[in-house]
Scaffold this motif. Structure first.
Motif, PDB file in Angstrom:
ATOM      1  N   VAL A  77     -10.638  89.854   4.921  1.00  0.00           N
ATOM      2  CA  VAL A  77      -9.264  88.640   4.827  1.00  0.00           C
ATOM      3  C   VAL A  77      -9.628  87.838   3.855  1.00  0.00           C
ATOM      4  CG1 VAL A  77      -7.301  87.436   5.598  1.00  0.00           C
ATOM      5  CG2 VAL A  77      -8.028  89.327   7.403  1.00  0.00           C
ATOM      6  N   SER A  78      -8.398  87.752   2.743  1.00  0.00           N
ATOM      7  CA  SER A  78      -8.732  87.110   1.683  1.00  0.00           C
ATOM      8  C   SER A  78      -7.857  85.680   2.001  1.00  0.00           C
ATOM      9  CB  SER A  78      -7.930  87.908   0.354  1.00  0.00           C
ATOM     10  OG  SER A  78      -7.615  87.322  -0.702  1.00  0.00           O
ATOM     11  N   GLU A  79      -8.777  84.587   1.574  1.00  0.00           N
ATOM     12  CA  GLU A  79      -8.203  83.327   1.867  1.00  0.00           C
ATOM     13  C   GLU A  79      -8.153  82.628   0.158  1.00  0.00           C
ATOM     14  OE1 GLU A  79      -9.265  81.240   4.770  1.00  0.00           O
ATOM     15  OE2 GLU A  79      -9.368  82.696   6.935  1.00  0.00           O
ATOM     16  N   ARG A 108      -5.048  79.822   2.969  1.00  0.00           N
ATOM     17  CA  ARG A 108      -3.978  80.874   4.584  1.00  0.00           C
ATOM     18  C   ARG A 108      -4.352  82.634   4.283  1.00  0.00           C
ATOM     19  NH1 ARG A 108       2.312  79.818   2.989  1.00  0.00           N
ATOM     20  NH2 ARG A 108       1.773  80.944   1.292  1.00  0.00           N
ATOM     21  N   ARG A 109      -4.279  82.288   4.817  1.00  0.00           N
ATOM     22  CA  ARG A 109      -5.260  84.658   5.027  1.00  0.00           C
ATOM     23  C   ARG A 109      -4.040  85.371   4.810  1.00  0.00           C
ATOM     24  NH1 ARG A 109      -6.035  82.840  10.533  1.00  0.00           N
ATOM     25  NH2 ARG A 109      -8.049  83.161  10.954  1.00  0.00           N
ATOM     26  N   GLN A 110      -4.426  86.183   3.514  1.00  0.00           N
ATOM     27  CA  GLN A 110      -3.725  87.555   3.019  1.00  0.00           C
ATOM     28  C   GLN A 110      -4.385  88.234   3.164  1.00  0.00           C
ATOM     29  OE1 GLN A 110      -3.999  85.697  -1.322  1.00  0.00           O
ATOM     30  NE2 GLN A 110      -3.253  83.949  -0.926  1.00  0.00           N
ATOM     31  N   TYR A 111      -3.088  88.809   4.061  1.00  0.00           N
ATOM     32  CA  TYR A 111      -3.393  90.515   3.918  1.00  0.00           C
ATOM     33  C   TYR A 111      -3.296  91.675   3.430  1.00  0.00           C
ATOM     34  CZ  TYR A 111      -4.449  88.838   8.912  1.00  0.00           C
ATOM     35  OH  TYR A 111      -4.815  87.799   9.948  1.00  0.00           O
ATOM     36  N   TYR A 139      -4.043  89.151  15.065  1.00  0.00           N
ATOM     37  CA  TYR A 139      -3.667  88.662  13.891  1.00  0.00           C
ATOM     38  C   TYR A 139      -3.448  87.348  12.678  1.00  0.00           C
ATOM     39  CZ  TYR A 139      -3.859  93.800  12.586  1.00  0.00           C
ATOM     40  OH  TYR A 139      -4.554  94.981  12.346  1.00  0.00           O
ATOM     41  N   LYS A 140      -3.034  86.558  13.965  1.00  0.00           N
ATOM     42  CA  LYS A 140      -3.341  85.150  13.784  1.00  0.00           C
ATOM     43  C   LYS A 140      -2.504  84.939  12.505  1.00  0.00           C
ATOM     44  CE  LYS A 140      -7.625  84.010  15.226  1.00  0.00           C
ATOM     45  NZ  LYS A 140      -8.405  85.505  15.974  1.00  0.00           N
ATOM     46  N   GLN A 196      -3.509  96.745   5.537  1.00  0.00           N
ATOM     47  CA  GLN A 196      -4.023  95.731   6.526  1.00  0.00           C
ATOM     48  C   GLN A 196      -2.522  95.572   7.196  1.00  0.00           C
ATOM     49  OE1 GLN A 196      -5.831  92.417   4.874  1.00  0.00           O
ATOM     50  NE2 GLN A 196      -7.955  93.517   5.890  1.00  0.00           N
TER      51      GLN A 196
END
Length: 102
Positions: free
Chosen positions: A3-5, A10-13, A72-73, A17
Motif C-alpha cells: 500500500v502506497s502512502e 494516507r493509504r492509497q490502494y 482495509y482500515k 487491490q
C-alpha cells in the motif's frame, strides 16, 4: 499487499487491490452462490463470517461493506464509493485520476 502512502500520508490502494476488496460485494448479487462460496480460494478463513445471520441466509451488503472497511482500515463510505464506481464504469473507474489543476 503493498500500500502506497506517498505525499498525503494516507493509504492509497491500487485498482487491483480495490477490486479484490469489493469482490465479495459483487458476487453477493449473484442468485445461486454466496460471497463466501464465490471467493473461497482467495479469502482468509473467517474473513466473511456471517455473525448474526441465520443459517442458510447470506450476510447483507452492509455487513460485508463493514467487514471490508475494518479489514482495509478505510471508511465504510470509501468501500461504497469503490463499489459504485466499479458498477458504473468497471475496472477503469477504480483507477486513481490525476488532478488537472496542479
Amino acid at each position: 499487499m503493498a500500500v502506497s502512502e506517498k505525499k498525503t500520508g494516507r493509504r492509497q490502494y491500487s485498482p487491483e487491490q480495490r477490486l479484490l476488496a469489493i469482490a465479495p460485494m459483487l458476487s453477493h448479487n449473484r442468485q445461486h452462490e454466496s460471497a463466501a462460496q464465490a471467493f473461497r480460494g482467495r479469502d482468509r478463513p473467517g474473513r466473511f463470517s456471517a455473525v448474526g445471520v441465520a443459517v442458510g441466509q447470506r450476510p447483507s451488503l452492509v455487513c460485508i461493506a463493514q467487514q471490508i472497511a475494518a479489514e482495509y482500515k478505510v471508511g465504510e463510505t470509501t468501500v461504497w464509493r469503490w463499489y459504485c464506481r466499479y458498477r458504473r464504469g468497471g475496472y477503469r473507474a477504480l483507477v486513481r485520476k490525476r488532478r488537472v489543476d496542479i
